[in-house]
Design a protein around this motif. Structure first.
Motif, PDB file in Angstrom:
ATOM      1  N   ASP A  10      57.669  10.690  77.526  1.00 44.43           N
ATOM      2  CA  ASP A  10      58.381   9.866  76.542  1.00 44.43           C
ATOM      3  C   ASP A  10      59.247  10.796  75.687  1.00 44.43           C
ATOM      4  O   ASP A  10      58.736  11.749  75.087  1.00 44.43           O
ATOM      5  CB  ASP A  10      57.344   9.132  75.677  1.00 44.43           C
ATOM      6  CG  ASP A  10      57.978   8.210  74.640  1.00 44.43           C
ATOM      7  OD1 ASP A  10      59.216   8.216  74.503  1.00 44.43           O
ATOM      8  OD2 ASP A  10      57.213   7.508  73.955  1.00 44.43           O
ATOM      9  N   PHE A  14      64.424   9.270  70.845  1.00 46.04           N
ATOM     10  CA  PHE A  14      65.444   9.415  71.888  1.00 46.04           C
ATOM     11  C   PHE A  14      66.883   9.222  71.403  1.00 46.04           C
ATOM     12  O   PHE A  14      67.679  10.170  71.417  1.00 46.04           O
ATOM     13  CB  PHE A  14      65.109   8.470  73.051  1.00 46.04           C
ATOM     14  CG  PHE A  14      66.058   8.577  74.209  1.00 46.04           C
ATOM     15  CD1 PHE A  14      66.458   9.806  74.702  1.00 46.04           C
ATOM     16  CD2 PHE A  14      66.555   7.435  74.819  1.00 46.04           C
ATOM     17  CE1 PHE A  14      67.323   9.910  75.778  1.00 46.04           C
ATOM     18  CE2 PHE A  14      67.418   7.524  75.897  1.00 46.04           C
ATOM     19  CZ  PHE A  14      67.809   8.758  76.373  1.00 46.04           C
ATOM     20  N   ALA A  43      67.219   0.956  65.391  1.00 46.28           N
ATOM     21  CA  ALA A  43      66.670   1.032  66.749  1.00 46.28           C
ATOM     22  C   ALA A  43      65.698   2.201  66.803  1.00 46.28           C
ATOM     23  O   ALA A  43      64.596   2.093  67.308  1.00 46.28           O
ATOM     24  CB  ALA A  43      67.776   1.216  67.778  1.00 46.28           C
ATOM     25  N   SER A  56      61.492   2.152  63.695  1.00 42.63           N
ATOM     26  CA  SER A  56      62.183   1.252  64.630  1.00 42.63           C
ATOM     27  C   SER A  56      61.966  -0.192  64.194  1.00 42.63           C
ATOM     28  O   SER A  56      60.896  -0.524  63.689  1.00 42.63           O
ATOM     29  CB  SER A  56      61.594   1.388  66.040  1.00 42.63           C
ATOM     30  OG  SER A  56      61.904   2.627  66.579  1.00 42.63           O
ATOM     31  N   ILE A 103      63.847   2.860  78.672  1.00 39.24           N
ATOM     32  CA  ILE A 103      64.946   3.798  78.881  1.00 39.24           C
ATOM     33  C   ILE A 103      64.516   5.265  78.733  1.00 39.24           C
ATOM     34  O   ILE A 103      65.090   6.144  79.349  1.00 39.24           O
ATOM     35  CB  ILE A 103      66.127   3.438  77.943  1.00 39.24           C
ATOM     36  CG1 ILE A 103      67.393   4.192  78.323  1.00 39.24           C
ATOM     37  CG2 ILE A 103      65.774   3.662  76.476  1.00 39.24           C
ATOM     38  CD1 ILE A 103      68.645   3.581  77.756  1.00 39.24           C
ATOM     39  N   GLU A 105      61.036   6.354  78.920  1.00 31.92           N
ATOM     40  CA  GLU A 105      59.609   6.484  79.199  1.00 31.92           C
ATOM     41  C   GLU A 105      59.315   6.220  80.667  1.00 31.92           C
ATOM     42  O   GLU A 105      59.856   5.275  81.232  1.00 31.92           O
ATOM     43  CB  GLU A 105      58.918   5.350  78.445  1.00 31.92           C
ATOM     44  CG  GLU A 105      57.858   5.734  77.481  1.00 31.92           C
ATOM     45  CD  GLU A 105      57.320   4.459  76.856  1.00 31.92           C
ATOM     46  OE1 GLU A 105      56.264   4.009  77.307  1.00 31.92           O
ATOM     47  OE2 GLU A 105      57.963   3.904  75.951  1.00 31.92           O
ATOM     48  N   LYS A 158      52.968  14.055  69.543  1.00 34.18           N
ATOM     49  CA  LYS A 158      54.402  13.910  69.356  1.00 34.18           C
ATOM     50  C   LYS A 158      54.820  14.534  68.038  1.00 34.18           C
ATOM     51  O   LYS A 158      54.074  14.400  67.079  1.00 34.18           O
ATOM     52  CB  LYS A 158      54.753  12.416  69.327  1.00 34.18           C
ATOM     53  CG  LYS A 158      55.563  12.000  70.511  1.00 34.18           C
ATOM     54  CD  LYS A 158      55.859  10.527  70.466  1.00 34.18           C
ATOM     55  CE  LYS A 158      56.568  10.082  71.691  1.00 34.18           C
ATOM     56  NZ  LYS A 158      57.822  10.778  71.979  1.00 34.18           N
TER      57      LYS A 158
HETATM   58  P1  TTP Z   1      60.608   4.849  71.760  1.00 34.74           P
HETATM   59  O1  TTP Z   1      60.199   5.826  72.801  1.00 34.74           O
HETATM   60  O2  TTP Z   1      59.652   3.785  71.368  1.00 34.74           O
HETATM   61  O3  TTP Z   1      61.020   5.595  70.428  1.00 34.74           O
HETATM   62  P2  TTP Z   1      61.701   6.992  70.218  1.00 34.74           P
HETATM   63  O4  TTP Z   1      61.972   7.691  71.488  1.00 34.74           O
HETATM   64  O5  TTP Z   1      62.899   6.780  69.351  1.00 34.74           O
HETATM   65  O6  TTP Z   1      60.647   7.762  69.348  1.00 34.74           O
HETATM   66  P3  TTP Z   1      59.276   8.452  69.804  1.00 34.74           P
HETATM   67  O7  TTP Z   1      59.464   9.897  69.472  1.00 34.74           O
HETATM   68  O8  TTP Z   1      58.232   7.819  68.964  1.00 34.74           O
HETATM   69  O9  TTP Z   1      59.120   8.206  71.264  1.00 34.74           O
HETATM   70  O10 TTP Z   1      61.939   4.121  72.196  1.00 34.74           O
HETATM   71  C1  TTP Z   1      62.970   4.782  72.898  1.00 34.74           C
HETATM   72  C2  TTP Z   1      64.334   4.336  72.457  1.00 34.74           C
HETATM   73  O11 TTP Z   1      64.451   2.932  72.598  1.00 34.74           O
HETATM   74  C3  TTP Z   1      64.596   4.613  70.992  1.00 34.74           C
HETATM   75  O12 TTP Z   1      65.142   5.898  70.780  1.00 34.74           O
HETATM   76  C4  TTP Z   1      65.503   3.502  70.592  1.00 34.74           C
HETATM   77  C5  TTP Z   1      65.182   2.378  71.513  1.00 34.74           C
HETATM   78  N1  TTP Z   1      64.395   1.332  70.815  1.00 34.74           N
HETATM   79  C6  TTP Z   1      65.046   0.194  70.357  1.00 34.74           C
HETATM   80  O13 TTP Z   1      66.246   0.021  70.563  1.00 34.74           O
HETATM   81  N2  TTP Z   1      64.316  -0.745  69.688  1.00 34.74           N
HETATM   82  C7  TTP Z   1      62.985  -0.601  69.423  1.00 34.74           C
HETATM   83  O14 TTP Z   1      62.355  -1.471  68.775  1.00 34.74           O
HETATM   84  C8  TTP Z   1      62.316   0.574  69.912  1.00 34.74           C
HETATM   85  C9  TTP Z   1      60.859   0.766  69.655  1.00 34.74           C
HETATM   86  C10 TTP Z   1      63.068   1.508  70.590  1.00 34.74           C
END
Ligand code: TTP
Ligand code: MG
Length: 357
Positions: A10, A14, A43, A56, A103, A105, A158
């Motif tokens: 993950d 991102f 986001a 988020s 996207i 993960e 993380k």
């Molecule tokens: P995540 O992997 O949930 O979040 P992240 O990568 O930003 O943070 P983490 O370090 O906790 O993994 O989601 C991946 C991407 O998807 C994130 O960068 C933005 C998008 N996203 C949205 O658009 N809406 C949402 O509600 C979530 C949770 C994520």
């Protein structure tokens, strides 16, 4: 006992990390990314912004109150998608068993891997390094013997985490988890568990299977297994869907035109329902007929437009059957398929965020 070696990867923050990568002025600063269809909502936020409590799905207004100097940035979905495929290509050098979850993960089953590494950990270390070198981004990786624990592991340390949950420590690990970290337990189930006095993995493990099924139905048995570190769900690789179809085999053969049209109409409705459920957009329609002597013939029509209307499907299907020419012969099967998907890459890697409840 032989254990599987499962990774969950993950990317960290991102969208925000991509923006900081591409614009040095944003590095080290609290930023929030919003994509156009969720304008006004965060986001994701950079780790700098998270330290102010920005999260988020938070309305921009709330986020700005928590962090007044938050920099709000319009997302660039195309860039994120391109990076996502680039990372997917790195995974493909390790295994074919890749299940993209969103996207940024994915699960990988590296029990057998192309590098012949004995440990999941070896794959995880190298994948993290390659993502860093080739995209400039940081990923967290979890390694364990099933999906449930691999996912918990990737969250555990993380950002820039690498966490291995070995089978011998799994239940000890789970015992300390809040039930909300267990797969499928969202806020509603969590509340229900709370009322039953179940807050941790250990408390969940003390419940009998009957008790959990009584209160949570079928999901109860998954919770029972998860609490014991058992999760048999395989890593299911994404496969491109080539067609969506509906067909009927008749109990007794038919030959009457009226009957054939009735069946075609039903099949048109059925195939359209499936097409919609799967979000499949296809521009070719194929009909298949099988005669009572088992001879099978197909005819197709390809157009510019996608098939998303059952009357249109019915019309074209009737014409194709006429082209085949039944000529009074009796039929044992009729089928309709929609083929030639468009926008495959839109439907493919980037599955919608699935919420558990
Ligand atoms: P995540 O992997 O949930 O979040 P992240 O990568 O930003 O943070 P983490 O370090 O906790 O993994 O989601 C991946 C991407 O998807 C994130 O960068 C933005 C998008 N996203 C949205 O658009 N809406 C949402 O509600 C979530 C949770 C994520
Ligand atoms: Mg992420």
């Amino acid at each position: 006992m032989d254990y599987r070696r499962i990774l969950h990867i993950d990317l960290d923050a991102f969208f925000a990390s991509v923006e900081q990568r591409d614009n040095p002025e944003l590095r080290g600063k609290p930023i929030a990314v919003g994509v156009s269809h969720v304008r006004g909502v965060v986001a994701t936020a950079s780790y700098e912004a998270r330290s102010y409590g920005v999260r988020s799905a938070m309305p921009a207004k709330v986020a700005l109150k928590l962090c007044p100097h938050l920099i709000f940035i319009q997302g660039r979905m195309e860039v994120y998608r391109q990076i996502s495929s680039q990372i997917y290509q790195i995974y493909q050098e390790f295994t074919d068993l890749i299940e993209p979850v969103s996207i940024d993960e994915a699960f990988l089953d590296v029990t057998q891997n192309f590098k012949n590494y004995p440990l999941g950990q070896d794959c995880a270390i190298e994948i993290k390094k390659r993502i860093r070198n080739e995209t400039g981004l940081v990923a967290s990786a979890g390694v364990s013997y099933n999906k449930f624990l691999a996912k918990i592991a990737s969250d555990w340390k993380k950002p820039n985490g690498l966490c291995v949950i070995h089978p011998s420590v799994a239940t000890r690990f789970i015992d300390r988890l809040p039930v909300s970290s267990i797969w499928g337990i969202g806020p509603i189930t969590q509340q229900k568990m709370e009322q039953l006095g179940i807050r941790t993995g250990a408390q969940l493990r003390r419940q009998s299977l009957e008790f959990l099924i009584h209160h949570f139905g079928k999901a109860g048995s998954s919770y029972y297994n998860f609490a014991r570190g058992i999760d048999d769900r395989p890593v299911t690789p994404y496969r491109e869907r080539k067609q969506v179809s509906a067909e009927t085999t008749f109990l007794s053969d038919i030959k009457n035109d009226g009957n054939i049209n009735d069946v075609l109409l039903n099949l048109s409705i059925e195939v359209l329902t499936r097409v919609r459920q799967k979000g499949f957009k296809g521009t070719t329609l194929m009909v298949k007929v099988r005669f009572s002597d088992f001879t099978t013939l197909t005819r197709s029509y390809s157009g510019e437009n996608i098939f998303d209307d059952h009357r249109k499907i019915y019309d074209v299907a009737k014409k194709l059957v006429a082209k085949i020419g039944i000529n009074g012969r009796s039929l044992r099967l009729l089928g309709i398929a929609i083929e030639h998907p468009i926008n495959q890459d839109e439907n493919s890697l980037f599955l919608p965020f699935d919420s558990v409840e």
